[in-house]
Design an enzyme around this catalytic site. Sequence first.
Site, PDB file in Angstrom:
ATOM      1  N   ARG A  41       0.745  -1.447  -0.027  1.00  0.00           N
ATOM      2  CA  ARG A  41       0.010  -0.239   0.219  1.00  0.00           C
ATOM      3  C   ARG A  41       0.507   1.118  -0.090  1.00  0.00           C
ATOM      4  O   ARG A  41       0.369   2.239  -0.649  1.00  0.00           O
ATOM      5  CB  ARG A  41      -0.912  -0.122   1.193  1.00  0.00           C
ATOM      6  CG  ARG A  41      -1.759   1.476   1.391  1.00  0.00           C
ATOM      7  CD  ARG A  41      -2.866   0.918   2.519  1.00  0.00           C
ATOM      8  NE  ARG A  41      -1.451   1.686   3.990  1.00  0.00           N
ATOM      9  CZ  ARG A  41      -2.101   1.526   4.360  1.00  0.00           C
ATOM     10  NH1 ARG A  41      -3.593   1.167   5.815  1.00  0.00           N
ATOM     11  NH2 ARG A  41      -0.853   1.973   5.816  1.00  0.00           N
ATOM     12  N   ASP A  77     -14.207  -0.753  -0.834  1.00  0.00           N
ATOM     13  CA  ASP A  77     -15.277   0.012  -0.076  1.00  0.00           C
ATOM     14  C   ASP A  77     -16.903   0.317  -0.166  1.00  0.00           C
ATOM     15  O   ASP A  77     -16.744   0.231  -1.752  1.00  0.00           O
ATOM     16  CB  ASP A  77     -14.343   0.718   0.986  1.00  0.00           C
ATOM     17  CG  ASP A  77     -14.647   1.545   1.927  1.00  0.00           C
ATOM     18  OD1 ASP A  77     -14.650   1.366   3.133  1.00  0.00           O
ATOM     19  OD2 ASP A  77     -15.765   2.712   1.891  1.00  0.00           O
TER      20      ASP A  77
HETATM   21  O1  CP3 Z   1      -8.636  -2.860   5.351  1.00  0.00           O
HETATM   22  C1  CP3 Z   1      -8.624  -1.814   5.933  1.00  0.00           C
HETATM   23  O2  CP3 Z   1      -9.020  -1.359   6.794  1.00  0.00           O
HETATM   24  C2  CP3 Z   1      -7.655  -0.831   4.429  1.00  0.00           C
HETATM   25  C3  CP3 Z   1      -8.102  -0.511   3.445  1.00  0.00           C
HETATM   26  C4  CP3 Z   1      -9.388   0.392   4.145  1.00  0.00           C
HETATM   27  C5  CP3 Z   1     -10.970  -0.454   3.159  1.00  0.00           C
HETATM   28  N1  CP3 Z   1     -11.961   0.365   4.079  1.00  0.00           N
HETATM   29  C6  CP3 Z   1     -11.420  -2.117   2.859  1.00  0.00           C
HETATM   30  C7  CP3 Z   1     -12.692  -2.537   3.183  1.00  0.00           C
HETATM   31  C8  CP3 Z   1      -9.824   0.713   4.760  1.00  0.00           C
HETATM   32  C9  CP3 Z   1      -8.977   2.073   5.193  1.00  0.00           C
HETATM   33  C10 CP3 Z   1     -11.319   1.942   4.466  1.00  0.00           C
HETATM   34  C11 CP3 Z   1     -11.637   2.876   5.171  1.00  0.00           C
HETATM   35  C12 CP3 Z   1     -13.070   3.133   5.604  1.00  0.00           C
HETATM   36  N2  CP3 Z   1     -14.451   2.707   5.729  1.00  0.00           N
HETATM   37  C13 CP3 Z   1     -13.243   2.986   7.369  1.00  0.00           C
HETATM   38  C14 CP3 Z   1     -12.492   2.607   8.026  1.00  0.00           C
HETATM   39  C15 CP3 Z   1     -11.717   1.904   8.665  1.00  0.00           C
HETATM   40  C16 CP3 Z   1     -11.129   1.862   9.335  1.00  0.00           C
HETATM   41  O3  CP3 Z   1     -11.067   0.731  10.144  1.00  0.00           O
HETATM   42  O4  CP3 Z   1      -9.974   2.358   9.548  1.00  0.00           O
HETATM   43  C17 CP3 Z   1     -14.878   2.418   7.480  1.00  0.00           C
HETATM   44  C18 CP3 Z   1     -15.472   2.360   8.638  1.00  0.00           C
HETATM   45  C19 CP3 Z   1     -15.334   2.053   6.075  1.00  0.00           C
HETATM   46  C20 CP3 Z   1     -16.656   2.269   5.715  1.00  0.00           C
HETATM   47  C21 CP3 Z   1     -17.131   0.600   5.672  1.00  0.00           C
HETATM   48  N3  CP3 Z   1     -16.263   0.516   4.385  1.00  0.00           N
HETATM   49  C22 CP3 Z   1     -17.829  -0.209   5.787  1.00  0.00           C
HETATM   50  C23 CP3 Z   1     -18.495   0.429   6.903  1.00  0.00           C
HETATM   51  C24 CP3 Z   1     -17.781  -1.805   5.390  1.00  0.00           C
HETATM   52  C25 CP3 Z   1     -18.452  -2.788   6.019  1.00  0.00           C
HETATM   53  C26 CP3 Z   1     -17.672  -3.821   6.322  1.00  0.00           C
HETATM   54  C27 CP3 Z   1     -17.642  -3.030   8.041  1.00  0.00           C
HETATM   55  O5  CP3 Z   1     -16.175  -3.657   8.585  1.00  0.00           O
HETATM   56  O6  CP3 Z   1     -18.515  -2.811   8.909  1.00  0.00           O
HETATM   57  C28 CP3 Z   1     -16.367  -1.496   4.622  1.00  0.00           C
HETATM   58  C29 CP3 Z   1     -16.325  -2.515   3.355  1.00  0.00           C
HETATM   59  C30 CP3 Z   1     -14.931  -2.570   3.168  1.00  0.00           C
HETATM   60  N4  CP3 Z   1     -13.734  -1.437   3.599  1.00  0.00           N
HETATM   61  C31 CP3 Z   1     -14.369  -3.921   3.072  1.00  0.00           C
HETATM   62  C32 CP3 Z   1     -12.958  -3.025   2.670  1.00  0.00           C
HETATM   63  C33 CP3 Z   1     -11.683  -4.736   2.664  1.00  0.00           C
HETATM   64  C34 CP3 Z   1     -14.776  -4.795   1.962  1.00  0.00           C
HETATM   65  C35 CP3 Z   1     -15.450  -5.841   3.710  1.00  0.00           C
HETATM   66  C36 CP3 Z   1     -14.087  -6.919   3.886  1.00  0.00           C
HETATM   67  O7  CP3 Z   1     -13.193  -7.230   3.371  1.00  0.00           O
HETATM   68  O8  CP3 Z   1     -14.493  -8.174   4.777  1.00  0.00           O
END
Ligand code: CP3
Length: 344
Positions: A41, A77
Site C-alpha cells: 500500500r 470499500d
Molecule cells: O483493510 C483496511 O482497513 C484497509 C483498507 C480500507 C477499507 N476501508 C477496506 C474495506 C480502509 C482504510 C477503509 C476505510 C473505511 N471505510 C473505514 C475505516 C476503516 C478502519 O477501520 O480504519 C470504514 C469504517 C469504512 C466504511 C466501510 N467499509 C464499512 C462500514 C464497511 C463494511 C464492513 C464493516 O467493517 O462493517 C466497509 C467495507 C470494506 N472496507 C471492505 C474492505 C476490504 C470489505 C469488507 C471485507 O473485506 O470484509
Amino acid sequence: MSEAPFNDRFLRACRREPVDATPVWFMRQAGRSLPEYRELRGDADVLTLTRTPELAAEICLQPVRRYDVDAAILFCDIMVPIAGVGVDVRIVQNQGPTLAEPFRTDADLSRLRPIEPEADVPFVMETIRLVRKELRIPLIGFSGAPFTLASYLVEGRPSRDHTNTKALMHREPETWGRLMDALTGMMITYLRAQVEAGVQALQLFDSWAGALDPTDYERHVLPWTTRIVDGVKDLGVPTIHFGVNTGHLLSLMARAETDVVGVDWRTPLDEAWGRIGEEHGIQGNLDPAACLGPWEVVEAKAGDVLRQAGGRTGHIFNLGHGVLPETDPGTLARLTDLVHEETS
Ligand code: CP3
C-alpha cells in the site's frame, strides 16, 4: 500441472447443503492486518488502491495464500460506488469515510444518479475478472446496504449515534425515502454488475443498522434492503445480510430473505439462529478481539461457536466483525485449520 479442484464448501453452506467441513472466511481478511498489504500500500489510500485493479486483485489474493479459507472477498470499500457517481467522498486514515458536504436536504439528492458500473467503476469490474482467474474458491462481492450508506452521506463522517440520519428519517420521511430509493437502485445495478463480472456470492453490509430500534428498522430500512435482495434474486447467487449489534433485529433482518444472515459476537449463535430461523444459513461469530488473546483463548472461544452451531447445515464460520489491525496472521491461519479439523 493439474489445477486444484474448485472448493465449493462455502457456496454449499450458503444453500444449506451438507459440507465435508465448516467453511471459513474472515471479514477484512484482506487489508490492514497483513504486513504484505501494508508494504504494498505504501501511502496510497483505499480509494486509490481500488482504482488500480492489479493492486486490488493482489490484495484480495494475499490472505488466500496465507490461509486455507473457503472464500475470498473483493478488495473494495462500500463508498466506492458513491464516489463513482461523483460524490466527493474521502477516506480519512484511521477514521473512515468523510464528506465535506453532507447530505441534509432534498436538494442534495440530485448529487446521486443511477450508476453505470462499467463506466463509473470499471476498475471494480476489472479487479473481479483478474481475481477470478486466480481463485479456486468462490469470490464474494458486496455493497453497503442503504441505511449504512445513507448514514455516511448524512452524517458526513463515521458516527456513533447516527443522530442526523435519524433526524432526517423522522422529520423528512419523504426525503429519507427518496434517498433510500436512490441508493437501492444504485446498489441493485452495482451488485448485478459484480455478478456479471464474476462474483459468486453477495454480502450486504448494513454495519450500523443496529443503531435503530426494531420499529424504525422495519419501517425505514427493511423495505429497501428487501428490494435489493429481490433485485438480485434471479441471478441465483447466494446472498448474506450482515450488521453489527443487531441482536434485537435478527428476526427482522431475516425477513429480507437473504440465504444467510451474519451475526456479531454479542448474541450466542444458537440463540441467533433461533431468531433468524433454521431455513436460513448463519455466518459468524467469534469476537474479533478474541483473536488478540493467547491461542488457548482463541481455541476455546472458537469451540464455543462450533458447539452452538451444533453441526447444523448452513453454518459459515467467520468473525462477528472485521479482523482487527493488530491481529497476528498466524492466529487466523491456525484458526482456519482448527475449524476445518473440528468439523470434518
Ligand atoms: O483493510 C483496511 O482497513 C484497509 C483498507 C480500507 C477499507 N476501508 C477496506 C474495506 C480502509 C482504510 C477503509 C476505510 C473505511 N471505510 C473505514 C475505516 C476503516 C478502519 O477501520 O480504519 C470504514 C469504517 C469504512 C466504511 C466501510 N467499509 C464499512 C462500514 C464497511 C463494511 C464492513 C464493516 O467493517 O462493517 C466497509 C467495507 C470494506 N472496507 C471492505 C474492505 C476490504 C470489505 C469488507 C471485507 O473485506 O470484509
